[in-house]
Design an enzyme around this catalytic site. Structure first.
Site, mmCIF file in Angstrom:
data_model
loop_
_atom_site.group_PDB
_atom_site.id
_atom_site.type_symbol
_atom_site.label_atom_id
_atom_site.label_comp_id
_atom_site.label_asym_id
_atom_site.label_seq_id
_atom_site.Cartn_x
_atom_site.Cartn_y
_atom_site.Cartn_z
ATOM 1 N N THR A 89 1.023 -1.569 -0.449
ATOM 2 C CA THR A 89 -0.209 -0.157 0.036
ATOM 3 C C THR A 89 1.131 1.402 0.578
ATOM 4 O O THR A 89 1.964 1.711 0.842
ATOM 5 C CB THR A 89 -0.937 -0.083 1.552
ATOM 6 O OG1 THR A 89 -1.873 -1.564 1.472
ATOM 7 C CG2 THR A 89 -1.575 1.189 1.014
ATOM 8 N N SER A 90 0.517 1.886 -0.845
ATOM 9 C CA SER A 90 0.942 3.168 -0.602
ATOM 10 C C SER A 90 0.116 5.308 -0.640
ATOM 11 O O SER A 90 1.558 5.199 -0.666
ATOM 12 C CB SER A 90 1.792 3.398 -2.640
ATOM 13 O OG SER A 90 1.345 3.840 -3.450
#
Length: 261
Positions: free
Chosen positions: A33-34
């Site tokens: 997840t960014s």
């Protein structure tokens, strides 16, 4: 024609060619997840002479959409600690399961010791730092409120980098900009904690929740609030509603839309 149930919903091989499942298999590097998608906003907390007050609204926003209006972001841990979650809701749920497992292990273990708020904060700081070191951070900022091993009020935070910070008043999200100045009016340093009553702390937090509802587009007028004391333990109310709202101040705001000054 293939009438096998495994083929239902698939295009016909004799018309469109054989089904190719190769696109389901990722050939690139593993991605983490960014950017959080569903998030919760501010969590507020303040110490008083007998304990700590902590609050968070019940909204989880899908981007800028106020999508989920019944997400409880305060979690109790035994009788002396509450964790408030800001940031990504899915990571909050992961941490919630982690804390539940830890709570069961401590409750039914043979050691005879229970984790207090300070121990819990240390544990969560290690978890957050480990995930950050794996370049797979949990996108949350946490407030841990409760009592330490000497039954004294304890309040500290930890963010997605594993950075920790303690103060008589703490806030995450937009609350760090809007609520902190209001909370510091009643508790500016540790020396003032002993002069603050429970009623003053609760009223200050409720007033800050109202200010955040006025000013923060990712907030809601329904919230959860918990008071942690030595005598009563954790007193948690999860469906509180803001009262005595007034939008009269909006008439004095200039600079948006077509207005005549």
């Amino acid at each position: 024609m293939n009438h096998s149930p495994q083929a239902w919903g698939r295009p016909r091989d004799d018309v469109y060619g054989a089904y190719d499942p190769s696109f389901l298999h990722s050939k690139g590097s593993k991605a983490h997840t960014s950017s959080p998608i569903v998030t919760g906003t501010s969590v507020l907390a303040v110490k008083f002479k007998d304990g700590v007050v902590i609050a968070a609204d019940n909204l989880a926003s899908y981007g800028s959409l106020a999508r989920f209006t019944d997400v409880k972001r305060l979690r109790t841990f035994n009788r002396c600690a509450v964790v408030g979650f800001g940031g990504d809701v899915s990571d909050m749920q992961y941490l919630d399961r982690l804390l539940l497992s830890l709570d069961i292990e401590e409750t039914y273990g043979s050691s005879g010791h229970n984790l207090n708020a300070r121990n819990l904060h240390t544990y969560l700081a290690k978890v957050m730092y480990k995930r950050r070191s794996d370049i797979n951070p949990l996108w949350n900022q946490l407030l841990v409120a409760g009592l330490d091993g000497d039954d004294q009020p304890f309040l500290s935070s930890v963010d997605l980098l594993g950075t920790t910070f303690s103060s008589p008043t703490l806030a995450t999200g937009f609350g760090a900009h809007l609520a902190q100045p209001l909370l510091r009016k009643i508790v500016d340093d540790e020396a003032q904690v002993t002069s603050v009553t429970r009623e003053q702390a609760v009223n200050a937090v409720r007033e800050c929740m109202k200010v955040l509802f006025y000013r923060d587009a990712r907030s809601l007028d329904k919230y959860s609030i918990a008071v942690i004391t030595k005598d009563a333990g954790v007193e948690l109310k999860e469906d509180e509603k803001l009262e005595n709202q007034s939008w009269a101040f909006a008439e004095m705001i200039k600079g948006y839309g077509t207005q005549t000054v």
